[in-house]
Design an enzyme around this catalytic site. Structure first.
Site, short mmCIF file in Angstrom:
data_model
loop_
_atom_site.label_atom_id
_atom_site.label_comp_id
_atom_site.label_asym_id
_atom_site.label_seq_id
_atom_site.Cartn_x
_atom_site.Cartn_y
_atom_site.Cartn_z
N ALA A 1 0.84 -1.19 0.00
CA ALA A 1 0.00 0.00 0.00
C ALA A 1 0.88 1.24 0.00
O ALA A 1 0.61 2.22 -0.69
CB ALA A 1 -0.91 -0.01 1.22
N ALA A 2 1.96 1.17 0.78
CA ALA A 2 2.86 2.31 0.86
C ALA A 2 4.18 1.90 1.50
O ALA A 2 4.26 0.85 2.13
CB ALA A 2 2.23 3.43 1.67
N GLU B 1 7.51 3.70 3.73
CA GLU B 1 7.86 4.91 4.49
C GLU B 1 9.28 5.40 4.29
O GLU B 1 9.90 5.84 5.25
CB GLU B 1 7.64 4.62 5.97
CG GLU B 1 8.64 3.62 6.61
CD GLU B 1 8.20 2.16 6.56
OE1 GLU B 1 7.30 1.86 5.77
OE2 GLU B 1 8.77 1.34 7.30
N ASN B 2 9.84 5.35 3.07
CA ASN B 2 11.20 5.84 2.90
C ASN B 2 11.34 7.21 3.54
O ASN B 2 10.45 8.06 3.41
CB ASN B 2 11.55 5.93 1.42
CG ASN B 2 11.20 4.66 0.70
OD1 ASN B 2 11.64 3.59 1.06
ND2 ASN B 2 10.34 4.77 -0.30
N HIS C 1 -0.13 5.94 9.14
CA HIS C 1 0.83 4.85 9.36
C HIS C 1 2.22 5.24 8.85
O HIS C 1 3.21 5.14 9.57
CB HIS C 1 0.30 3.61 8.62
CG HIS C 1 1.15 2.40 8.73
ND1 HIS C 1 0.79 1.31 9.48
CD2 HIS C 1 2.35 2.08 8.17
CE1 HIS C 1 1.72 0.38 9.38
NE2 HIS C 1 2.67 0.82 8.59
N GLU C 2 2.27 5.70 7.61
CA GLU C 2 3.58 6.00 7.02
C GLU C 2 4.26 7.18 7.71
O GLU C 2 5.47 7.19 7.88
CB GLU C 2 3.45 6.28 5.52
CG GLU C 2 2.85 5.13 4.71
CD GLU C 2 3.51 3.79 4.97
OE1 GLU C 2 4.75 3.75 5.10
OE2 GLU C 2 2.78 2.77 5.06
N GLU D 1 6.20 -2.01 12.90
CA GLU D 1 4.89 -2.16 12.27
C GLU D 1 3.74 -2.14 13.29
O GLU D 1 2.69 -1.60 13.03
CB GLU D 1 4.84 -3.44 11.43
CG GLU D 1 5.79 -3.43 10.23
CD GLU D 1 5.62 -2.22 9.32
OE1 GLU D 1 4.60 -1.52 9.41
OE2 GLU D 1 6.55 -1.95 8.54
ZN LIG Z 1 4.51 -0.05 8.10
#
Ligand SMILES: [Zn+2]
Length: 1001
Positions: free
Chosen positions: A385-386, A388-389, A421-422, A444
């Protein structure tokens, strides 16, 4: 990283075969065996003594001994200093480093002198900084690169072992650093593809405590497969456009440049990217300088990053446009997306909430966001979904773009949660990184937990943490974790190819549920204090779960509460599963109760004997209530198998309630008398019991009965109170468990007795709430969330359990749409209306929806239309849909799995989906086989509702010949189907017997 419940990896996987360039491994090892004795602090040497050098030799020996003693003393000192230097995060933390490599040493065998054969890097070298220059050729999808890595040698070694996968290395040079930099002689260099490493064997040892520089030039392809540095495409104004972007987590940075690709090897990175000037480039940091090169090329130089792990590095080359905003503290946030989406304003929502969220987290953690900018990049295709860089988070379009007026509340909620979340990961993950993948839940679990806190900050009316958390996280994961085939949340992994496996719902959801339980035990201010201390101590470094537990214990001690958090939490993280706590009132007059715990398991009759030893320290909150009043909660720590406790005044009419607001990660059972009192209370005046506990009681009752801990009539009795229930959450909890029961029963002869019974419980609320009015223009957020979601839930129940009124309403709405060609169906109930319409109306409606699916451009709408097609009663149409999905590109790759799973949920399609799954397994496995998470979603989705003996046997036969690759998912599938079959044989008759006799009013 956000996993996606609905949309998954679309891989067309073409592994690049790399020959092992090592000519003869065995020969090499023999040849080198005696020269490779390079262990620190080993003084043993073979020295030939010439008589005339005796004196000199004696002096050297003496010097050597003295030097060695000093070195040993110093290094011991150094280790000691590091072991407790928890406050100096910028230092290389040897303790942690060794901790992370323990696994490696445990696995050392006779090959210990061949570090490339080990699953983990040898640890002799530590990277300090990388300078990386990349040139991107979008015309033929290749890139070339040059990396210069500054390394500190910790233990002298002859080998530079770097991760590199699918890279064609052209040249490698090793320099010694210091007063005069000089190239060192390289003995040989080779790849060892089994462990994805590139090895430079030096002629002479690199010396401990000295710095070296490794320069490597290389080339590679920009693959079409969503890993490493990959490409994808989209259509803009009728023209196909390409972009290239990275996905390095967990182990794919090595596919883009040679590096030490384990999270513990943090370093700083300075990146420059050369590309055609028609494109723009992005990376973690802002562009420092952009220099035009020869005709039509430009090089972007990015600022140096702070210390970070390789898997958080990112870059992209695209021709997107952006919108931006600046936070009060001066951080620039930009949202990059395809130009048409930016123009439509589809990214405005994400940009707006990101700005608010940065402020929220800075306040909550009391730690500033570390980088000068944060870019959000919306790409058409992404494996998750994504991701997080740091400073450049990448999202799949469906999880960040939003079209007001078209998107439903649940879509808005979905997008919101992924963004929350990210952004949380910018602290939990990017700034403080888990030492190793076994503790991936540390980042997570936190990010998932904070989805709910962050959403509450944005939409206080949603009560996400108090309410939706229960159904979406707690109830969901307790289903999985109640299986004998579950696993502990901290699970050991070594092989790169196994690492994907740790990103599962246990890590995310159980992680979040345990953190929530702990936060409630600690109290929010103390929890916040512990987090702040943890982040400050480990910023720009790595941390393991014990580091967190220590900080939490310290925070508790400051409050004068002495709880050894590690001792408690180890029981929850290192043991799989969770307990069921049983509270029984004793017959004695002293108001005492017996509280016992056991490992909850769906397979109660066959539970594995080894698990019977499982025991937890359980923070059980408990209250006593009567018809109009509930006492304040008190907490009992249950740590024995069975304990007796005195509870305040409990008269005959009082009931006990455990796990107040369902903050604990466990189920609660009671004696039958107490269950009756609780049910009576719910029927009479449900509001005495909190919303969270009402939802919790429903979920516990149904699952306890399903596993055989309770008689089957108790869940059927409890749902009778629903006509009194005015809140969304308990309805949602009920709808989830009823849905499961429905799938278990939908092919039985007496199904209609069950569906009529449920419909009866739903009817009055359905008529009271009615249908939402036509779609109004404007923001979906305007609708009051609780009311709209409750209405939606009740309509869904009514339509799926066969309400004539509900069916007629759906048919009318669809007919109006077809005749006017204007869709006035409220977005929030579209999925229900489409699905009901397709299942009841003729083939023309199916064709109409199929046509709309192709012509629709709104991403959220497309998905709803596709799912509706799986609702048909007509097996011919279902078969056609499956064939089209599997053999053409009419259905996007990422949606194929959803189609199969949804057809399997339809009683008319279950057999078909199961048959197609088995026949097309080879194709599916080739297409999705690399991503275990997809595999398990597909396997579990298709098999979840199989419930006959024949289907169970088919499953077992199938696994015998095909199940090798996804053993864990298949083991889980067998256990679930066995439980379904067992439920039918043990409980179905009891269940229907009660229904046949149930009161009709
Ligand atoms: Zn995550």
């Amino acid at each position: 990283m956000a996993l996606d419940n609905t949309r998954e990896k679309s891989l067309s996987f073409t592994p690049m075969v790399i020959e092992d360039t090592m000519r003869n491994g065995r020969g090499l090892s023999d040849q080198w065996a005696d020269t490779v004795v390079v262990r620190p602090r080993t003084t043993e040497r073979h020295i030939t003594v010439h008589k005339r050098l005796v004196l000199a030799f004696a002096i050297s020996i003496l010097t050597l001994i003295i030097v060695t003693v000093i070195a040993v003393l110093l290094s011991v000192k150094f280790e000691e200093c590091n072991a407790d230097s928890t406050t100096s995060a910028s230092h290389w933390n040897l303790t942690k480093f060794n901790q992370s490599r323990d696994a490696l040493f445990n696995h050392r065998g006779e090959d210990s002198f061949q570090p490339w054969r080990q699953l983990r890097l040898p640890g002799s070298l530590r990277p300090l900084q990388y300078d990386l220059h990349i040139t991107v050729f979008m015309d033929n999808f290749t890139f070339s690169g040059e990396v210069s890595i500054e390394l500190q040698c910790l233990n002298s070694t002859k080998y530079v072992v770097l991760h590199a996968d699918r890279l064609a290395v052209q040249k490698a040079v090793v320099y010694s650093e210091g007063k005069k930099t000089r190239a060192l002689k390289i003995h040989r260099q080779f790849r060892y593809p089994a462990n994805q490493v590139f090895v430079i064997a030096m002629h002479r040892e690199l010396e401990s405590q000295k710095n070296y520089k490794v320069n490597i030039t290389f080339q590679a392809h920009i693959e079409d497969e969503l890993l490493g540095f990959f490409r994808s495409s989209y259509v803009l104004y009728g023209e196909k456009r390409y972009l290239a972007v990275t996905q390095f987590s967990p182990t794919h940075a090595r596919k883009a440049f040679p590096c030490l690709d384990e999270p513990i090897y943090k370093a700083t990175f300075k990146i420059s990217i050369k590309h055609e000037s028609t494109y723009l480039s992005l990376s973690n940091m802002p562009v420092e300088a952009s220099i035009s090169e020869e005709d039509g090329w430009v090089t972007d130089y990015f600022s140096r990053t702070p210390r970070m792990s390789t898997y958080y590095l990112a870059w992209a080359v695209c021709n997107f446009t952006f919108k931006e905003t600046v936070t009060d503290s001066g951080i620039t946030i930009r949202l990059y997306a395809r130009p048409d989406a930016i123009q439509r304003g589809s990214g405005d929502y994400a940009l707006h909430i990101t700005k608010r969220l940065l402020g929220f987290y800075e306040d909550y953690f009391k730690v500033k966001y570390s980088l000068p900018k944060l870019d959000l990049l919306a790409v058409p295709k992404h494996p998750y979904a994504a991701m997080e860089n740091w400073g450049l988070s990448v999202f799949v379009e469906q999880k960040i773009l939003l079209d007001p007026g078209v998107s439903s509340i649940s879509y808005l909620m979905d997008v919101t949660m992924v963004i929350v979340h990210e952004i949380c990961h910018q602290w939990f993950g990017d700034l403080v990184t888990p030492v190793w993948w076994e503790d991936v839940w540390l980042k997570e679990g936190f990010a998932h937990f904070f989805e709910f806190l962050g959403a509450d900050f944005l939409f206080p009316d949603w009560h996400m943490e108090k309410q939706r958390f229960l159904t979406d996280v707690l109830h969901e994961v307790m289903l999985l974790d109640g299986l004998a085939s579950s696993h502990p949340i901290s699970q050991e992994v070594l092989k790169a190819t196994d690492i994907d496996r740790v990103f599962d719902w246990i890590a995310y959801k159980k992680g979040a549920a345990l953190i929530r339980m702990l936060a409630n035990v600690m109290g929010q201010p103390v929890f916040q204090m512990g987090l702040n201390d943890y982040l400050i101590t480990h910023m720009y470094g790595n941390a393991g779960r014990d580091d967190l537990w220590n900080k939490f214990s310290e925070a508790m001690q400051k409050e004068g509460r002495d709880i050894n958090i590690k001792e408690v939490m180890d029981l929850w993280t290192l043991q799989m599963g969770y307990p069921v706590v049983t509270i029984t009132k004793n017959d004695s007059v002293d108001n005492s109760v017996t509280i016992s715990q056991e490992h909850f398991i769906f397979d109660i009759k066959h539970s594995a004997p080894s698990n019977s030893s499982f025991q937890w320290q359980i923070p059980l909150t408990i209250s006593v209530g009567n018809s109009s009043h509930i006492s304040p909660e008190s907490i009992i720590w249950v740590s024995n198998r069975s304990e007796s406790h005195k509870i305040g005044s409990v008269d005959d009419g009082s009931w006990l309630l455990g796990n107040i607001n369902q903050t604990g990660y466990f189920r609660v059972n009671y004696d039958l008398r107490n269950w009756r009192l609780l049910i009576e209370q719910l029927m009479r005046n449900p509001e005495v019991i909190s919303v969270g506990n009402r939802a919790g009681l429903i979920d516990d009752v149904f699952n306890l009965a399903r596993a055989g801990y309770l008689p089957q009539n108790i869940p059927l009795e409890i749902v009778r109170y629903l006509s009194q229930e005015k809140e969304f959450l308990p309805w949602h909890a009920a709808s989830r468990v009823l849905y499961h029961l429905d799938k278990l029963l939908d092919r039985t002869e007496e199904y209609s007795i069950f569906s009529e019974y449920i419909l009866k419980q739903v009817a009055s609320m359905y008529h009271k709430l009615g249908w939402p009015t036509s779609a109004v223009n404007g923001s979906v957020a305007q609708a009051t969330y609780q009311t709209e979601e409750l209405r939606r839930e009740v309509i869904m129940l009514a339509c799926s359990f066969g309400s004539k009124h509900c069916h007629q309403q759906a048919i009318t709405l669809i007919s109006e749409w077809i005749s006017s060609n204007k869709n006035r169906i409220p977005p929030n109930v579209r999925d229900i209306v489409y699905c009901t319409g397709v299942s009841l109306m003729d083939e023309d409606v199916w064709e109409f929806i199929w046509m709309k699916f192709h012509s629709s451009t709104a991403i959220s709408e497309k998905k709803v239309l596709l799912e509706a097609l799986t609702c048909s009663d007509n097996t011919f149409l279902l078969n056609r849909l499956l064939n089209l999905s599997l053999s053409s590109d009419l259905v996007p790759d990422q949606d194929v799995i959803d189609v199969i799973i949804h057809v399997g949920r339809n009683p008319h399609g279950r057999h078909l989906a199961w048959k197609n799954f088995r026949e097309k397994w080879d194709i599916l496995n080739t297409r999705y086989g690399e991503a275990l998470f997809i595999n398990s979603k597909l396997i579990n989705g298709v098999t979840e509702f199989l419930n006959t003996e024949a289907e169970l046997n088919e499953l077992k036969d199938f696994i015998q010949t095909n199940g090798g690759g996804a053993a864990a998912a298949f083991a889980r599938a067998v256990e679930i189907v066995e439980a379904n079959v067992r439920w039918h044989s043990l409980f179905e008759e009891e269940f229907f017997q009660w229904l046949r006799k149930s009161p009709t009013s």
